[in-house]
Design an enzyme around this catalytic site. Sequence first.
Site, short mmCIF file in Angstrom:
data_model
loop_
_atom_site.label_atom_id
_atom_site.label_comp_id
_atom_site.label_asym_id
_atom_site.label_seq_id
_atom_site.Cartn_x
_atom_site.Cartn_y
_atom_site.Cartn_z
N ASP A 390 -6.97 5.97 -37.49
CA ASP A 390 -6.09 7.29 -37.85
C ASP A 390 -6.06 8.14 -36.20
O ASP A 390 -6.46 7.60 -35.52
CB ASP A 390 -6.89 8.17 -38.87
CG ASP A 390 -6.21 9.30 -39.26
OD1 ASP A 390 -5.11 9.53 -39.25
OD2 ASP A 390 -6.77 10.50 -39.60
N GLU A 393 -1.56 8.46 -32.65
CA GLU A 393 -0.10 8.82 -32.19
C GLU A 393 -0.33 8.68 -30.63
O GLU A 393 0.77 8.22 -30.12
CB GLU A 393 0.42 9.82 -32.71
CG GLU A 393 0.80 9.80 -34.37
CD GLU A 393 -0.49 9.80 -34.84
OE1 GLU A 393 -1.57 10.57 -34.70
OE2 GLU A 393 -0.56 9.10 -36.00
N ASP A 465 -0.02 12.13 -43.86
CA ASP A 465 -0.45 13.17 -44.75
C ASP A 465 0.65 13.96 -45.61
O ASP A 465 1.29 14.75 -45.22
CB ASP A 465 -0.79 14.26 -43.74
CG ASP A 465 -2.24 13.90 -43.23
OD1 ASP A 465 -2.88 12.52 -43.39
OD2 ASP A 465 -2.39 14.29 -42.15
C1 GLC Z 1 -5.83 12.74 -41.00
C2 GLC Z 1 -5.64 11.60 -41.60
C3 GLC Z 1 -6.19 11.72 -43.16
C4 GLC Z 1 -7.71 11.77 -42.89
C5 GLC Z 1 -8.15 13.18 -42.13
C6 GLC Z 1 -9.38 13.18 -41.99
O1 GLC Z 1 -5.42 13.98 -41.49
O2 GLC Z 1 -4.17 11.38 -41.89
O3 GLC Z 1 -5.89 10.55 -44.09
O4 GLC Z 1 -8.25 12.12 -44.21
O5 GLC Z 1 -7.15 12.78 -41.02
O6 GLC Z 1 -9.86 11.99 -41.24
#
Ligand code: GLC
Length: 801
Positions: A390, A393, A465
Amino acid sequence: MNIRNESLGSLSSHQQTTNGFAGLANNVNFQFTAYTENIIRVQFSKDEQFDENPFSVTLKPQQPAVKLEENEQELLLTTSAVKLVVQKHPMRLKFIDSNNELLNEDDAAFGVSWLGHKVTNYKTLGADEIFLGLGEKGGGLNRRGSSFDNWNSDAFGFGNDTDPLYVSTPFYIGVREGRPYGIFFDNTHKTHFNFGASNNDRFSSFSADAGDMNYYFIQGDTVAEVIQHYAKLTGTIQMPPKWSLGYQQCRFSYYPEHEIHNVARTFRDKKIPADVIYLDIHYMKDYMAFTFDDERFSDPKALIAKLEEQGYKVVIILDPGIATKQGYSTYDSGVEQDIFVKYPDGTKYEASVWPGNSHFTDFTSKKGRDWWADELKFYTDLGLEGFWNDMNEPACWGQDVPDLVEFDYEGQQVSHLKARNVYGFQMVRATYEGARKQIGNKRPFALTRAGFCGVQRYSAVWTGDNVAGDDHMLLGVRLVNSLGMTGIPVGGYDVGGFVGECSPQLFSRWLAVAAFAPFFRVHSMVNSRDSEPWAYGEEVEEISRNYINLRYKLMPYLYSTFYTAHKTGLPINRSLAVAYYNDRNIYGGNAQNAFTLGDWLLICPTVSTQEYAEIYLPKGKWYNFFTDEVFEGGKHHIVHTSMEDLPVFAKAGAIVPMQNVIQNTQQAHDGELKLHVYAGEENTEQVLYEDDGSTFDFEKGQFNERLIQQNGAEKTLIIGASQGEFNTTFRSVKIYLHGFNATEFSINGASADIQRENIRLIDPITEFDPLPQRAKKDYLIHSIATLSTELTNSEIKITWK
Ligand code: GLC
């Protein structure tokens, strides 16, 4: 300084190469190379050396047969499938197919142009030209009249018009007068695509902020062929571990460990199949990668083993930022190994993200990836095989990584401007390769938020998200369909919405739609309501069980469809534009959200707030999957679509291999292949693929692949002999003959008796409310003809009269 547009001038010198031409046009270097019969690479550079993106294209030029010709006005590069016509004065390109029909051509005035460092290729726009794909982009199915940027972005709570999102894939498909082609603009800088937006159809164009004009032109007779040629360039998915096709439950975050046990037990108690539980960032000590919080998780290894016994895999989140804390072994080792991203003065780049001040691993260098791969041992030693990447980017608070920050980029030493779009791709590559290195012959699973062309070789992609809303549910479906047309077949969205709270109706609809998605996961944000299938009341629990059960029943079909994606690059969820791109009806209304799972099942997602919806069925005959009611295609239909009732259809001729319900993919099925066959006039076929679902032994022959063919005219159904050394896991096959009027059947020449059965593919919903709110369907398919026989690795031929 005044910067004005400067278009490519005339050819000044050229020579023939083995597969094409190279030379100079004024001061611009050019090179045209036939990669395959269907792919021609075009390069223009203001530098002496052409730019290379070492990450996306894995195919080497294949030396196809080419004809090179030249005359006063033109250079001609011809393969069996496509011809590149290069006008010399000024230099402009045109692609035509083997029937001399125009596919694509440069705008006569502007062609390839520079505006400072920015390079653009302007193309004429056909009156009816359609534009498809470009990956994770909102907007309509036909991208005509819109423009898009590629710059991987942390797009929390994005909407249909938010652009850019997390993944950049500068590859689109055009269809001009019914003839498809593809353009992969292989430039990792920020790119911009304009399909006639704000220029009243003067041109379509694609630009990059810097670097070369470097694109692959792809000819294909159909959209599906273009996608497959593109997959030859950038690669296809690995065979996934079968557990990753199961239902996955996530939230930000499940902790401490007894909460995980509760969730795991509740699925089993309630007989709702599930394969995966996620640990989001709270599992870590102070959100630091490669740690476990030992108060919340006293013994992660035991937890993972216990869950494994119950048929669950655990997937953990892993972000790229490494907390800058001395004494934290990952940080100390990263400093020592010198793998962090730096400013041009050699100081390490620092920004804030979940763990606070962080440095960022340089995944664009082999050294960085290797270091990461070794660090991963911390997790694999605990028994983990699934990794969720995650914030890659990369995201950090403020969302503005300074452009001067430098990245290795396979030794090229480039700025953030060139490296950003491939950062997440290389992170998940490091993760996948690291996991492979650590877990031996087992197949790892990786999931990523950011990516670039080629990311499919390592990972599934989820769309980040999203928000709990009907429009977001439909947007997610379109994003996954579009990723599929862009070479990334394994996609999914947070079912139920990450941000905000879902209504029971919406959760039911979303989960039903996602039961047909390649990646099937419920996820929700911290401080939001519970979002497990039982958290929305009795009715939703039953509806969820119904559709999750159905997914597990469809496992033989689903797994075979993944195998096709692995072999060919074809999407798993296919927008109607893959097979029906010349049907204008698919570009409006609900049809834009529709998709097929593989070749045969058509899913028509509709909003949860309406009891009736208008859907479009493409030409042909369609069977309602749950009732067998026949619908005529080539027109719109108004269908009933209450909370439990998703419109799903099987196409005439469909061959859908299914099995009994199991509670997780590690559980064995009952040995009976349930082959649902739908009468049709055309010849149809379906692959049935089996292997152990967990190792790479299939690469050494341990697989079982067979072709099932229906011939409506000759009245035969052949379950082909299997190839490969893996024995089928089925002992018998029961064929469900949908829509067959025949009464006399034979199996391998001997007459066979049909049995009649009442079946249900999904169950009716119990009436919980003493004051029923609506009539509910029964879903009984009455007295369907079935044939049963033993299944071995040999051929079975069924005929009827
Ligand atoms: C980011 C991710 C989400 C995750 C969060 C905490 O927002 O896109 O899926 O739950 O981080 O790690």
